[in-house]
Design an enzyme around this catalytic site. Sequence first.
Site, PDB file in Angstrom:
ATOM      1  N   ASN A 151       0.848  -1.194   0.000  1.00  0.00           N
ATOM      2  CA  ASN A 151       0.000   0.000   0.000  1.00  0.00           C
ATOM      3  C   ASN A 151       0.873   1.229   0.000  1.00  0.00           C
ATOM      4  O   ASN A 151       1.700   1.403   0.903  1.00  0.00           O
ATOM      5  CB  ASN A 151      -0.904   0.021   1.234  1.00  0.00           C
ATOM      6  CG  ASN A 151      -1.826   1.230   1.220  1.00  0.00           C
ATOM      7  OD1 ASN A 151      -2.604   1.393   0.285  1.00  0.00           O
ATOM      8  ND2 ASN A 151      -1.711   2.079   2.219  1.00  0.00           N
ATOM      9  N   GLU A 152       0.701   2.054  -1.014  1.00  0.00           N
ATOM     10  CA  GLU A 152       1.369   3.352  -1.075  1.00  0.00           C
ATOM     11  C   GLU A 152       2.825   3.273  -0.602  1.00  0.00           C
ATOM     12  O   GLU A 152       3.218   3.889   0.390  1.00  0.00           O
ATOM     13  CB  GLU A 152       0.594   4.399  -0.267  1.00  0.00           C
ATOM     14  CG  GLU A 152      -0.767   4.686  -0.855  1.00  0.00           C
ATOM     15  CD  GLU A 152      -1.482   5.869  -0.193  1.00  0.00           C
ATOM     16  OE1 GLU A 152      -1.141   6.224   0.950  1.00  0.00           O
ATOM     17  OE2 GLU A 152      -2.372   6.439  -0.843  1.00  0.00           O
ATOM     18  N   CYS A 157      14.756   4.368   4.961  1.00  0.00           N
ATOM     19  CA  CYS A 157      15.302   3.796   6.189  1.00  0.00           C
ATOM     20  C   CYS A 157      16.810   3.999   6.161  1.00  0.00           C
ATOM     21  O   CYS A 157      17.446   3.816   5.128  1.00  0.00           O
ATOM     22  CB  CYS A 157      14.949   2.310   6.238  1.00  0.00           C
ATOM     23  SG  CYS A 157      15.732   1.439   7.608  1.00  0.00           S
ATOM     24  N   GLU A 307      -8.151   4.630  -4.997  1.00  0.00           N
ATOM     25  CA  GLU A 307      -8.800   5.192  -3.806  1.00  0.00           C
ATOM     26  C   GLU A 307      -9.264   6.616  -4.096  1.00  0.00           C
ATOM     27  O   GLU A 307      -8.609   7.357  -4.837  1.00  0.00           O
ATOM     28  CB  GLU A 307      -7.830   5.270  -2.619  1.00  0.00           C
ATOM     29  CG  GLU A 307      -7.374   3.961  -2.059  1.00  0.00           C
ATOM     30  CD  GLU A 307      -6.407   4.154  -0.892  1.00  0.00           C
ATOM     31  OE1 GLU A 307      -6.447   5.219  -0.232  1.00  0.00           O
ATOM     32  OE2 GLU A 307      -5.605   3.254  -0.659  1.00  0.00           O
TER      33      GLU A 307
END
Length: 682
Positions: A151-152, A157, A307
């Site tokens: 998701n998206e 990191c 969405e």
Amino acid sequence: MTLQFSDRLLHGADYNPEQWLHDPAILARDIEYMKATNSNVMSIGMFSWAKLEPQEGVFDFEWMDNIINSLYENGISVFLSTPSGARPMWLAKKYPEVLRVAPNRQRNLFGARHNHCYTSPVYREKIGIINAKLAERYAKHPGVKLWHISNEYGGECHCDLCQEAFRGWLKEKYGTIEELNMQWWTTFWSHTYNDFSDVESPAPHGENAIHGMNLDWKRFVSDQTQDFMNHEIAAVKPYNTDMPITANFMYYFNGLNYFKFKNDVDIISWDNYPTWHKTDDFAIGLDTAMMHDLMRSIKKQPFLLMESTPSSTNWQSVSKLKKPGMHLLSSMQAIAHGSNSVQYFQWRKSRGSSEKLHGAVVSHNDRSDTRVFKEVAQLGDLLTRLPDIAASNTHSEVAIVYDWENKWAVEDSQGPRNKNMGYIEEVQAHYRAFTKQGISVDFIDMECELDGYKIVVAPMLYMLRAGFEQKMRKFVEAGGTLVTTYWTGMINENDLMFMGDAPHGLTDVLGLVSEEIDGLYDHESNAGVVQQSLSTGVLSGSYSCTMLCDLVHLQGAEAIVTYKDDFYAGRAVLTRNSFAKGEAYHIGSHFEDSFYDDFYRELAHKLTLETALPVQLPSSVYAVSREDESTKYIFIHNFSNAAAPIPALDEAYSVIARTRPELTQEQWTLAPYEMLIVTTNK
Ligand code: GLA
Ligand code: ZN
């Protein structure tokens, strides 16, 4: 090739049944309501990892079997997500390396979502296992139509594993540390590295002044995310090689170069949350139109609106409701620009946690007679009544360059304006002028080809990479029309300034040299005064300009517009140059919208650019088209809460649908927030 999922457009939502397994009545009502809204697809599984694998190596698919079967039995397909966007507690607790480390080198605690390291071998191993289990069980299920990978994707990191991977990426790119030092210009401030192992990612308390490094870090993050995505895809693909793949993208997301993902996914999808009614809806409509066109352009194919909210979001500064009509208009706008679906976040509001107040088709009152539910149902009905346009595509003679890597470099550039260099604003200004005229636009990046376009607009192309200056030169030589702007051709792909005259490699194509650029404060402006007619005389008088003023010397180009004020009054700010079989224009400043409207009206006339509709539309209305072999589908949008009459179209055109039929009597008057859908034979 166009990817089709069904013989009609898709309508559906993100569905989180795992939150309601304790209440079968809710799940039953969901099915009833899905049918009542003509929903034919649900995205599931996105945040289900903890329910699917409650303990390490202990799996529970029974609930998902029931959900997928029940949807299928009721004619509703599934987009099945891989669950990597959020992880179960056991995973974070046992293997802390899966959690992300922030730029300040502090590791996050368990929680939130999108909080995982893309490099961690443990995270890759564990997601590989759950993905393969899902694929083994569902990839051949007749109700499951698409892999919705994660998701998206986004975020970065800075853990030790990521540092090592970054160093490996740099070694691969530069070969030797000497070459890295040369390309990063590290003699500056004595930043020379002795070994690849000395390199650390950019940090607020460490290195952040080497522009080449900042750029490479962004490229690495994008590549590492893509690599992670491909690892996820590799886990599911073998179980059904025909099942298409998507990953949902975001509005102007800065962190990933989406063009690079185009060969890994079969269909582009994205999540669209405009702030309707915050300011002028027509302006918001054009802003949204641009994002739809950018998404369509990545694969030059229809996409999915994965969405959108049926009412309001709960994360914008103010949660405004969509005024009556806006839901149908904004949903159909996506279809108009190439979407083959209208999908929502979310089907049903959760009872708790941070999204309990986010708009949904079904609210906590669990009713189907709400305003929102009725508009959703009305849209579902409209989608079933439209002809099969899923196989149609958009044809563009215009390409605008939008290049992520250029954007990263522009925004890191330090001078001539540190407040806002305005890359997006510059690109949007050109886009708006075409869209208002009904001329469709493809977006390309510097790795794309220019063949087939009549005009290429390259706004603020500060960086030149991938041999793009050669592509532009050949394009003009062959008869194309090129438009460049101020702040073009300054740096190479490693963020080193080009030596010699600017714009690099283009001075003969443009017939000019850019010597200096003046930064303007926000309270300052200059103006461009038209000196000679371009072709029709529409571009005339004077236009105000702001932000940056390029000071050029002409070397063959003609001055069409000159500066009005300051010590450079009288110097060219719009130029035209004939080069081989084509023409090149250079715009030296950022102008008010009417300049681009008039300038591109002239070029559209000269180049006989195709428009969606051959009529002049009112100022709140624009048209865009999709076409297949025989038919052109024209979508005429009124982004205003006032009615807008449009000129009557002749008998070659027929109205096939409108989004506010109950309000509109007159065929050629658009009701507030109405879209008229018209066809004509090609
Ligand atoms: C994103 C996410 C969804 C949800 C919505 C809310 O698009 O993908 O899970 O959080 O935002 O608008
Ligand atoms: Zn990491």
